[in-house]
Write a protein that holds these residues in place. Sequence first.
Motif, PDB file in Angstrom:
ATOM      1  N   GLU A 227      52.517  11.359  51.496  1.00  0.00           N
ATOM      2  CA  GLU A 227      53.012  11.428  50.119  1.00  0.00           C
ATOM      3  C   GLU A 227      52.888  10.051  49.261  1.00  0.00           C
ATOM      4  N   PRO A 234      52.119  18.363  46.273  1.00  0.00           N
ATOM      5  CA  PRO A 234      53.083  19.329  45.797  1.00  0.00           C
ATOM      6  C   PRO A 234      54.088  19.280  46.977  1.00  0.00           C
ATOM      7  N   PRO A 235      55.148  19.945  46.569  1.00  0.00           N
ATOM      8  CA  PRO A 235      56.378  20.002  47.333  1.00  0.00           C
ATOM      9  C   PRO A 235      56.045  20.757  48.841  1.00  0.00           C
ATOM     10  N   ASP A 236      55.368  21.844  48.790  1.00  0.00           N
ATOM     11  CA  ASP A 236      54.890  22.716  50.109  1.00  0.00           C
ATOM     12  C   ASP A 236      54.019  21.816  51.001  1.00  0.00           C
ATOM     13  N   VAL A 237      52.993  20.900  50.260  1.00  0.00           N
ATOM     14  CA  VAL A 237      52.319  20.092  50.844  1.00  0.00           C
ATOM     15  C   VAL A 237      53.034  19.006  51.707  1.00  0.00           C
ATOM     16  N   ARG A 238      53.843  18.232  51.070  1.00  0.00           N
ATOM     17  CA  ARG A 238      54.802  17.350  51.401  1.00  0.00           C
ATOM     18  C   ARG A 238      55.801  17.667  52.552  1.00  0.00           C
ATOM     19  N   GLU A 239      56.093  19.092  52.626  1.00  0.00           N
ATOM     20  CA  GLU A 239      57.066  19.581  53.505  1.00  0.00           C
ATOM     21  C   GLU A 239      56.177  19.614  54.783  1.00  0.00           C
ATOM     22  N   GLU A 240      54.760  20.392  54.550  1.00  0.00           N
ATOM     23  CA  GLU A 240      53.953  20.422  55.595  1.00  0.00           C
ATOM     24  C   GLU A 240      53.698  19.175  56.320  1.00  0.00           C
ATOM     25  N   SER A 243      56.714  18.078  58.547  1.00  0.00           N
ATOM     26  CA  SER A 243      56.667  18.960  59.664  1.00  0.00           C
ATOM     27  C   SER A 243      55.516  18.382  60.547  1.00  0.00           C
ATOM     28  N   GLU A 285      59.687  28.597  63.226  1.00  0.00           N
ATOM     29  CA  GLU A 285      59.486  27.886  61.913  1.00  0.00           C
ATOM     30  C   GLU A 285      58.048  27.196  61.970  1.00  0.00           C
ATOM     31  N   ARG A 289      55.017  27.832  59.380  1.00  0.00           N
ATOM     32  CA  ARG A 289      54.488  26.602  58.516  1.00  0.00           C
ATOM     33  C   ARG A 289      52.970  26.525  58.688  1.00  0.00           C
TER      34      ARG A 289
END
Length: 410
Positions: A227, A234-240, A243, A285, A289
């Motif tokens: 990041e 994007p937020p979902d990519v940052r979350e990926e 993880s 989870e 993801r």
Amino acid sequence: MISAEEERPRAPLAGASRRWVRLVPWAVAFVLCVALMPTTIVVLTADYGLNGGVAAGLAVAQAAPLLFAVVRPLHAWYVVFVADVAGALVLLTVDFPERLLWPFPPMELVGYVGLCLALGLRERRRTLLLVWLATAGANVALGFFAPHGSGAMELLFTILGGVALLLGGVLRERSEVQRRLAEQETISEAERGRRTLLEERARIARELHDVVAHHMSVITVQADTAEYRLDRVPPDVREEFTSIAATARESLGEMRRLLGVLRNEEARGELVPQPGLAQIGQLVEATARAGGPVEFTPCDADVPEAVGLSAYRIVQEALANVVRHAPGARTQVSLSVPEPGPQEDARLTVLIVNGPPPEPPAAPLEASGTGHGLVGMRERVRIIGGTLDTGPLPDGGFRVAARLPLTKEI
């Protein structure tokens, strides 16, 4: 006087690798028996003037037991010793020339010396000492009844018997020492092999750590810094990425614990809590993801640690197989404890069902599978006394169902 049930040492030639070597004692005993039996009859009748029937009986009693001296020397000695003493007493009833040896003629000496040699090769020191004392006692006692006076030649029975007992005992103990040295060398060779194995395990552990830990660390760093290095993530990519970094760190920690055990077989790894039912949600989870929709039905039942760990590993392997072989497939994970029947024990049911992949993968994530996953599941279930049912479904999916007992004996 002498215990026939006493444990006998092993004969020196009993463990010979070649068959003809093991047959040598039998051949010697057979030759002695065949040669001494007719010789005794002839000498006792022709030279000593003994009755033919009595001479034949004494010859059989003094020579025939030599055949069994190979395996039962002490039993053979009982018979031969009594027969020799009886023969000496019988000779007192006849008039024989003074030049002839008494109380034990030459053929009896030869047979008795061979028997003492067999005793020395098979019996313990205490038994050999008692045999010699009995021999000497009988020889001395008979000397008081010598028809022509006693002399030094009459002690040959005691002297030659003692020499044969001593020689046989020395040979047996030498063979025993050599056998123990050979066993010790075998043990030392096994220890050297074990030490080599431990050194090889340590070397493999170092190589695994150097290679795998490096790559896992790179994955962790890249995922953590993505990041900051990439614009407008994007937020979902940052979350990926987050993880991925967490999974990599967890895998790196588990790998280091396993490598610690691999370096030292006495080690039991770090004392960390083992995963159980509570951690299965995290597996679900992580799989979701990765792009595969997963429906999870948890279970908050209190289960034994071994059952919880087995359930976790079964779900872990099943979800990994879905990601490998059916990426993107809809998956259902269910944990439940159905009400047991009247003759049944409570069991935890673990069910993982996946459908076919939305699109057949252009290439599998793994070029070749080892097949160890299902084998590992079955082994875990077998150890705790459960049952496992796996197999493909008609629509192209796959089903894994395990029933794990909740008894406290696990």
